[in-house]
Scaffold this active site. Sequence first.
Site, PDB file in Angstrom:
ATOM      1  CE  LYS A   1     -47.359   5.592  44.699  1.00  0.00           C
ATOM      2  NZ  LYS A   1     -48.731   5.629  45.246  1.00  0.00           N
TER       3      LYS A   1
ATOM      4  CE1 TYR B   1     -46.271   3.647  41.818  1.00  0.00           C
ATOM      5  CE2 TYR B   1     -44.199   3.148  42.939  1.00  0.00           C
ATOM      6  CZ  TYR B   1     -45.583   3.079  42.876  1.00  0.00           C
ATOM      7  OH  TYR B   1     -46.285   2.450  43.878  1.00  0.00           O
TER       8      TYR B   1
END
Length: 247
Positions: free
Chosen positions: A159, A155
């Site tokens: 991002k 993640y």
Amino acid sequence: MSDLPSTALVTGGSRGIGKACALRLARLGFAVCLTYVSKPEAAAAVVDEITSAGGSARAIRLDAAEREAVAAFFKDEIKDKVRLSVLVNNAGITKDGLLIRMKDEDWDKVIAVNLTGAFAMLREAARIMARQRFGRIVNIASITGQMGNAGQANYAAAKAGLIGLTKTAARELAGRNVTVNAVAPGFIETDMTAALPEEIRKGMLAGIPAGRFGSAEDIAAAVAFLASEEAGYVTGQVLAVNGGMYM
């Protein structure tokens, strides 16, 4: 194109931050097109809430990780059908696990949805916005992409990559009056954070100088600003909405 409805496209718009963005942009007068992958009833409820208040909205199932589906969606639903003024790249998933135990499929899926999917949506939107010489693109990043977080290598990488994509796209599109920015939420009250054990929630809260978790509406307010005419000279920026957390 001027007589077509000015539309805001919000991916992952059926709940949480995406829902708040869809509602906020509808109140600003945009026709809203929101996408979802699961829970069509939740997406329909957002549409009903917008239309009941006098706005215009529709919901379409789309998995942003499927690039061919994204291209078909823009051809069938967006190009020459609406004036695409705003894209909010919000769709995302998590599949957490410590780095040394992370499965390949969990890495691949998170990157595919959170980064590659955002790229596919941005690319198609940019083609349209560059031709019409106007557009606002807002990517929903995360504080995790700025400072990392144990158990979220996939993640955080996605991002962080989204922030790099934002800055590069901003440089490429600025001359066409298309802005590209990111909003990086801190810890926000969502279904995901609500499910965390109380001990973990207390630990997270202790690191927030503002003394509270953020709300989806806090993020939607930042998105609304970046989508506005007033933000026309703001591009390539990462707006941190995190209650003062380190980044």
